[in-house]
Scaffold this motif. Structure first.
Motif, PDB file in Angstrom:
ATOM      1  N   PRO A  89       0.825  -1.215   0.000  1.00 22.56           N
ATOM      2  CA  PRO A  89       0.000   0.000   0.000  1.00 22.56           C
ATOM      3  C   PRO A  89       0.855   1.259   0.000  1.00 22.56           C
ATOM      4  N   ASP A 121      -8.884   9.199   4.144  1.00 24.12           N
ATOM      5  CA  ASP A 121      -9.959   8.297   3.734  1.00 24.12           C
ATOM      6  C   ASP A 121      -9.445   7.006   3.107  1.00 24.12           C
ATOM      7  N   VAL A 122      -8.268   7.043   2.473  1.00 26.62           N
ATOM      8  CA  VAL A 122      -7.799   5.858   1.752  1.00 26.62           C
ATOM      9  C   VAL A 122      -6.552   5.225   2.351  1.00 26.62           C
ATOM     10  N   ASP A 124      -5.962   3.585   4.983  1.00 27.84           N
ATOM     11  CA  ASP A 124      -6.126   2.244   5.552  1.00 27.84           C
ATOM     12  C   ASP A 124      -6.979   1.351   4.659  1.00 27.84           C
ATOM     13  N   ARG A 125      -7.148   1.758   3.388  1.00 32.55           N
ATOM     14  CA  ARG A 125      -7.957   0.987   2.442  1.00 32.55           C
ATOM     15  C   ARG A 125      -7.215   0.891   1.116  1.00 32.55           C
ATOM     16  N   GLY A 127      -7.361  -1.135  -1.230  1.00 34.53           N
ATOM     17  CA  GLY A 127      -8.201  -1.494  -2.361  1.00 34.53           C
ATOM     18  C   GLY A 127      -9.029  -0.346  -2.897  1.00 34.53           C
ATOM     19  N   ALA A 128      -8.954   0.813  -2.242  1.00 38.56           N
ATOM     20  CA  ALA A 128      -9.789   1.937  -2.637  1.00 38.56           C
ATOM     21  C   ALA A 128      -9.120   2.874  -3.631  1.00 38.56           C
ATOM     22  N   SER A 160     -15.415   7.116  -0.763  1.00 36.47           N
ATOM     23  CA  SER A 160     -16.305   5.965  -0.664  1.00 36.47           C
ATOM     24  C   SER A 160     -17.630   6.194  -1.372  1.00 36.47           C
ATOM     25  N   GLN A 256     -15.406  -6.995  -1.641  1.00 33.22           N
ATOM     26  CA  GLN A 256     -15.152  -6.557  -0.279  1.00 33.22           C
ATOM     27  C   GLN A 256     -14.401  -5.239  -0.222  1.00 33.22           C
ATOM     28  N   ASP A 257     -13.705  -4.863  -1.284  1.00 28.01           N
ATOM     29  CA  ASP A 257     -12.944  -3.617  -1.273  1.00 28.01           C
ATOM     30  C   ASP A 257     -13.831  -2.407  -1.450  1.00 28.01           C
ATOM     31  N   PRO A 259     -17.104   0.334  -1.707  1.00 28.87           N
ATOM     32  CA  PRO A 259     -17.913   0.933  -0.660  1.00 28.87           C
ATOM     33  C   PRO A 259     -19.250   0.235  -0.533  1.00 28.87           C
TER      34      PRO A 259
END
Length: 324
Positions: A89, A121-122, A124-125, A127-128, A160, A256-257, A259
């Motif tokens: 990441p 916002d991204v 910790d994500r 896949g976003a 999201s 799952q990734d 929103p």
């Protein structure tokens, strides 16, 4: 050695090299039905990578949740063990550059507060990232002079919500024929998998237009979602017929990734449908348990249905359970 020989014929005799990028290798396992065809392709890559003096350099990308698939392929498993580079990441600093760099190239400037909120916002994500890209395109359309603003970002629902909001707006603006066409379209553009392993499917446009629906409604839906960058268009390499698929970067999102749309249908939350759910949020009442059962039923019955005389009924949009 066919691939190596082809490269040798194509390149001039000056020591130059050719880089071949195979993006989304997982689609070899999800979209190629004939095992012999898949194995021949993969073995050609393995042979070319091991050829001494080869002027071909191969880069392959693979989704992490499909890591186990190539391990059963002789030769490819060893290459993955010795030559794999894991893409981790992005750090906060790298995310800032991912936001500010593209903006600078088109002459706009994101507010500092906007960059900070998008990074938060991204961060910790991982896949976003495709959603981040989509949010930036939406912000560009809502720019104020040369500025990308935090206010506009919150209006579109943030990283999201940008995709879900756009899909919902498009869906709400359609009549009943358009909404039914949207349902049938996205049901055919995704190959159900186990858990997060759903993948996009390349569909001939003629197949979509042959569904027993209003043809003009389907054409309108395809054009509408394409115009807003949710669909991509190409031509089949064999038939040269036009094709439709979920846009590349959006299609990289797993269920799952992506929103989770917050709107309700008949008192039920849409759960676990990701990018497809964003487009189909109002179409059908589905809970997580039902979705899992349907995935398992489809996985178990897919070969039997395709080979049976009931396939036309399935393609015409009848419920899966009615043709099993």
């Amino acid at each position: 050695r066919g691939l190596v020989q082809l490269v040798d014929r194509l390149l001039p005799d000056d020591g130059s090299e050719l880089v071949l990028v195979v993006d989304q290798l997982e689609e070899v396992f999800t979209m190629v039905e004939e095992e012999q065809t898949r194995d021949r392709f993969l073995q050609s890559l393995v042979a070319a990578s091991q050829e001494r003096g080869s002027r071909l350099r191969i880069i392959v990308t693979l989704r992490a949740d499909f890591y186990d698939r190539p391990l059963s392929v002789p030769g490819l498993a060893e290459l993955m063990r010795t030559r794999m580079e894991t893409v981790t990441p992005l750090t906060a600093e790298e995310l800032e550059r991912a936001i500010g760099g593209p903006a600078a190239r088109v002459g706009v400037v994101p507010e500092l507060a906007l960059v900070a909120e998008m990074v938060a916002d991204v961060s910790d994500r991982p896949g976003a990232l495709p959603l981040l890209q989509y949010a930036l395109t939406e912000l560009f359309e809502r720019r104020r002079g040369r500025a990308l603003t935090l206010e506009a970002y919150r209006e579109i629902g943030g990283v999201s919500g940008a995709l879900a909001r756009r899909a919902e707006e498009l869906y709400e603006a359609m009549n009943e024929e358009g909404r039914e066409a949207t349902k049938q379209l996205f049901l055919r553009l995704v190959i159900p998998g186990d858990g997060p392993s759903d993948t996009r499917r390349l569909v001939p446009r003629a197949e979509l237009l042959s569904i027993q629906l209003d043809r003009r409604a389907m054409e309108g839906v395809i054009d509408t979602f394409g115009r807003h960058r949710l669909l991509a268009f190409d031509r089949d390499p064999a038939t040269r017929g036009p094709t439709v698929e979920v846009a590349d970067d959006i299609g990289r999102l797993t269920i799952q990734d992506a929103p989770q749309p917050s709107s309700k249908v008949g008192g039920h939350h849409r759960e676990g449908l990701g990018v497809v759910g964003a487009a189909l949020d109002h179409l059908e009442v589905v809970d997580a348990g039902q979705l899992g059962s349907w995935r398992r039923a489809w996985s178990a019955a897919r070969t039997r249905v395709v080979r049976s005389s009931r396939l036309p009924a399935l393609l015409m949009g009848w419920p899966l359970r009615s043709v099993l």
